[in-house]
Design a protein around this motif. Structure first.
Motif, PDB file in Angstrom:
ATOM      1  N   ILE A  56       6.521   1.478  -9.192  1.00 16.06           N
ATOM      2  CA  ILE A  56       5.584   0.356  -9.502  1.00 16.06           C
ATOM      3  C   ILE A  56       6.603  -0.955  -9.979  1.00 16.06           C
ATOM      4  O   ILE A  56       5.992  -2.028  -9.645  1.00 16.06           O
ATOM      5  CB  ILE A  56       5.207   0.926 -11.157  1.00 16.06           C
ATOM      6  N   THR A  57       7.755  -0.773 -10.307  1.00 15.20           N
ATOM      7  CA  THR A  57       8.413  -1.944 -10.633  1.00 15.20           C
ATOM      8  C   THR A  57       8.786  -2.823  -9.013  1.00 15.20           C
ATOM      9  O   THR A  57       8.700  -4.046  -9.066  1.00 15.20           O
ATOM     10  CB  THR A  57       9.745  -1.876 -11.287  1.00 15.20           C
ATOM     11  N   SER A  58       9.057  -2.091  -8.125  1.00 15.22           N
ATOM     12  CA  SER A  58       9.228  -2.687  -6.888  1.00 15.22           C
ATOM     13  C   SER A  58       7.809  -3.394  -6.434  1.00 15.22           C
ATOM     14  O   SER A  58       8.114  -4.259  -5.831  1.00 15.22           O
ATOM     15  CB  SER A  58       9.537  -1.484  -6.011  1.00 15.22           C
ATOM     16  N   LEU A  59       6.728  -2.633  -6.590  1.00 14.70           N
ATOM     17  CA  LEU A  59       5.533  -3.063  -6.047  1.00 14.70           C
ATOM     18  C   LEU A  59       5.231  -4.595  -6.828  1.00 14.70           C
ATOM     19  O   LEU A  59       4.893  -5.381  -6.294  1.00 14.70           O
ATOM     20  CB  LEU A  59       4.544  -1.998  -6.542  1.00 14.70           C
ATOM     21  N   VAL A  85       0.866  -1.284  -0.034  1.00 20.79           N
ATOM     22  CA  VAL A  85       0.048  -0.066   0.001  1.00 20.79           C
ATOM     23  C   VAL A  85       0.787   1.478   0.028  1.00 20.79           C
ATOM     24  O   VAL A  85       0.636   2.231  -0.718  1.00 20.79           O
ATOM     25  CB  VAL A  85      -0.911  -0.102   1.232  1.00 20.79           C
ATOM     26  N   MET A  86       2.051   1.231   0.636  1.00 21.12           N
ATOM     27  CA  MET A  86       2.828   2.488   0.738  1.00 21.12           C
ATOM     28  C   MET A  86       3.316   2.578  -0.785  1.00 21.12           C
ATOM     29  O   MET A  86       3.495   3.657  -1.115  1.00 21.12           O
ATOM     30  CB  MET A  86       3.864   2.237   1.854  1.00 21.12           C
ATOM     31  N   LEU A  87       3.743   1.590  -1.320  1.00 19.01           N
ATOM     32  CA  LEU A  87       4.532   1.724  -2.589  1.00 19.01           C
ATOM     33  C   LEU A  87       3.506   2.274  -3.606  1.00 19.01           C
ATOM     34  O   LEU A  87       3.675   3.076  -4.383  1.00 19.01           O
ATOM     35  CB  LEU A  87       5.053   0.264  -3.053  1.00 19.01           C
ATOM     36  N   THR A 142       4.398  -9.947  -6.970  1.00 19.77           N
ATOM     37  CA  THR A 142       4.451 -11.420  -7.680  1.00 19.77           C
ATOM     38  C   THR A 142       5.309 -12.162  -6.547  1.00 19.77           C
ATOM     39  O   THR A 142       5.064 -13.590  -6.685  1.00 19.77           O
ATOM     40  CB  THR A 142       5.500 -11.094  -8.695  1.00 19.77           C
ATOM     41  N   ALA A 143       6.156 -11.851  -5.835  1.00 22.09           N
ATOM     42  CA  ALA A 143       7.123 -12.710  -4.873  1.00 22.09           C
ATOM     43  C   ALA A 143       6.109 -13.310  -3.835  1.00 22.09           C
ATOM     44  O   ALA A 143       6.416 -14.423  -3.100  1.00 22.09           O
ATOM     45  CB  ALA A 143       8.173 -12.243  -4.316  1.00 22.09           C
TER      46      ALA A 143
END
Length: 138
Positions: free
Chosen positions: A83-86, A51-53, A91-92
């Motif tokens: 967005i990539t980090s999220l 949610v923070m991301l 996914t993980a």
């Protein structure tokens, strides 16, 4: 111009009833309601991080303002990273998210689409932020 000095946080005073440290009164006499991180379920930690991301990415896309194109917070490079980090986080950890997984995935896809719309030259399908983890978003 003088440099600002870091301030030290007040020491936590153990509660008089023998409760756990972190639940007592701080040096100013106010209650410190911080939970011990070890007591927080992993799904809650992962969800809060997601949610923070999401929130940070939305800000960087300018979605918090009336006109995203004119938002002073808009920074597509920063939005791409968030967005990539999220996408990597979701996914993980999708197998652990249970009923939260669908809403988090939907939020991610919404951000990915908003990024594509905000880009002057949209990335090719599969090349947008986080798409190496999620696959192409249409």
């Amino acid at each position: 111009m003088t440099e600002s000095q870091p301030t030290e946080s007040p020491e936590t005073v153990s509660p008089p009833d023998g409760g756990r440290p972190g639940e007592g009164l701080d040096a100013t006499g106010t209650t410190d309601n911080v939970r011990e991180l070890g007591d927080v379920p992993s799904v809650e930690v992962i969800s809060k991080a997601a949610v923070m991301l999401m929130s940070a990415a939305a800000e960087k896309l300018g979605l918090a303002g009336e006109d995203p194109d004119e938002s002073p917070e808009r920074d597509l490079d920063e939005a791409r990273r968030l967005i990539t980090s999220l996408a990597g986080l979701i996914t993980a950890s999708v197998e652990y998210l249970g009923p939260h997984a669908g809403a988090l995935r939907d939020g991610l896809q919404t951000l990915q689409r908003a990024f594509r719309e905000a880009s002057a030259e949209p990335d090719p399908p599969g090349q947008g932020p986080g798409e190496k983890y999620t696959g192409p978003v249409r």
